[in-house]
Design an enzyme around this catalytic site. Sequence first.
Site, PDB file in Angstrom:
ATOM      1  N   LYS A   1       0.843  -1.206   0.000  1.00  0.00           N
ATOM      2  CA  LYS A   1       0.000   0.000   0.000  1.00  0.00           C
ATOM      3  C   LYS A   1       0.872   1.248   0.000  1.00  0.00           C
ATOM      4  O   LYS A   1       0.587   2.221  -0.707  1.00  0.00           O
ATOM      5  CB  LYS A   1      -0.974  -0.031   1.192  1.00  0.00           C
ATOM      6  CG  LYS A   1      -2.108  -1.030   0.985  1.00  0.00           C
ATOM      7  CD  LYS A   1      -2.932  -1.346   2.215  1.00  0.00           C
ATOM      8  CE  LYS A   1      -3.940  -2.463   1.876  1.00  0.00           C
ATOM      9  NZ  LYS A   1      -4.715  -2.957   3.018  1.00  0.00           N
TER      10      LYS A   1
ATOM     11  N   GLN B   1      -5.294  -1.737   9.007  1.00  0.00           N
ATOM     12  CA  GLN B   1      -5.221  -3.082   8.439  1.00  0.00           C
ATOM     13  C   GLN B   1      -5.889  -4.090   9.382  1.00  0.00           C
ATOM     14  O   GLN B   1      -5.615  -4.110  10.581  1.00  0.00           O
ATOM     15  CB  GLN B   1      -3.737  -3.440   8.212  1.00  0.00           C
ATOM     16  CG  GLN B   1      -3.511  -4.734   7.453  1.00  0.00           C
ATOM     17  CD  GLN B   1      -3.970  -4.678   6.005  1.00  0.00           C
ATOM     18  OE1 GLN B   1      -3.928  -3.635   5.351  1.00  0.00           O
ATOM     19  NE2 GLN B   1      -4.425  -5.797   5.491  1.00  0.00           N
TER      20      GLN B   1
ATOM     21  N   ASP C   1     -11.624   2.337   2.925  1.00  0.00           N
ATOM     22  CA  ASP C   1     -11.975   0.916   2.839  1.00  0.00           C
ATOM     23  C   ASP C   1     -13.485   0.739   2.588  1.00  0.00           C
ATOM     24  O   ASP C   1     -13.919  -0.352   2.200  1.00  0.00           O
ATOM     25  CB  ASP C   1     -11.671   0.227   4.178  1.00  0.00           C
ATOM     26  CG  ASP C   1     -10.314  -0.449   4.242  1.00  0.00           C
ATOM     27  OD1 ASP C   1      -9.868  -0.962   3.209  1.00  0.00           O
ATOM     28  OD2 ASP C   1      -9.724  -0.460   5.338  1.00  0.00           O
TER      29      ASP C   1
HETATM   30  N1  GUN Z   1      -7.387  -7.066   5.575  1.00  0.00           N
HETATM   31  C1  GUN Z   1      -7.649  -7.848   4.494  1.00  0.00           C
HETATM   32  N2  GUN Z   1      -8.208  -7.108   3.515  1.00  0.00           N
HETATM   33  C2  GUN Z   1      -8.310  -5.853   3.990  1.00  0.00           C
HETATM   34  C3  GUN Z   1      -8.796  -4.639   3.438  1.00  0.00           C
HETATM   35  O1  GUN Z   1      -9.276  -4.570   2.298  1.00  0.00           O
HETATM   36  N3  GUN Z   1      -8.716  -3.544   4.241  1.00  0.00           N
HETATM   37  C4  GUN Z   1      -8.226  -3.600   5.498  1.00  0.00           C
HETATM   38  N4  GUN Z   1      -8.214  -2.482   6.217  1.00  0.00           N
HETATM   39  N5  GUN Z   1      -7.758  -4.707   6.042  1.00  0.00           N
HETATM   40  C5  GUN Z   1      -7.802  -5.818   5.286  1.00  0.00           C
END
Ligand code: GUN
Length: 284
Positions: A53, A97, A120
């Site tokens: 990211k 996350q 998200d």
């Molecule tokens: N963990 C697995 N996929 C995601 C996601 O799309 N966003 C976040 N914040 N955590 C995750």
Amino acid sequence: MSAVRMDGKALSAKVRSSILAETEQLKQQGITPGLAVIIVGNDPASEIYVRNKEKACAECGFYSEKYALPAETSQDELLGLIDQLNHSPQISGILCQLPVPDHISEQAVINAIDPKKDVDAFHPVNVGKIMVGNFDFVPCTPAGVMELIDEYQIDPKGKECVVVGRSNIVGKPMSMLLLHRHGTVTMCHSRTQHLDEVCRRADILVAAVGKAGFITPDMVKDGAVVIDVGINRNAAGKVCGDVDPAVMEKASFMTPVPGGAGPMTITMLMKNTLKAAKLQHGLL
Ligand code: GUN
């Protein structure tokens, strides 16, 4: 006949370069999109996602902040950081996350993020907006799937769309997006009876199960479009999807793993962050 490979890596590069071009224009107006990424603890898979990211932010010309917090961080400390980021003018988007350690409530974290910075799209306000079809942000994985099907000119209108998996992150929003595009949507899950029969009805089959090779060729109609959202590791440690690669011989279009839906997910996070910056500056 073998399916057309839906190349998420190529589409991702194309979308990222258009995001970079837009960012450069925004910067001339004194606006730099900024993403804050929070990771609590040291789950190895999460560490890889977070690194990717940050890399994507750099590729798109964004400002980014990373907060790597120890596993013992209290919920109050984490919510305090989120509150600070909610008020930070440099930060357009906030992502914590998941999963978070057990002593922290995932829903409390999601609820704490300002819906305007919720890139998200997990906050109940944004989930509700997706439900009614009037949304700013779409969860990244389903958004990436929609970009891929659009790129390959696949129209869900009137088609039998079967989504296997009912998670809040993928299955549920994926079903809503297909429904908004006039698909006839069936959601399947671990309690679905005659799953193989339901899958065989699908013109568009989306697998978001989390089990390597779960969808086998006998579950797929000839000529179906098969989208594999799974990222699993097989016994040999190799990354593989939820769909048996032999399905390639039955499908008309299929996403490979790796290189299909996966690369699109982070790119959609960048797209949401750019949109958040524009919304916060009254440009949309
Ligand atoms: N963990 C697995 N996929 C995601 C996601 O799309 N966003 C976040 N914040 N955590 C995750």
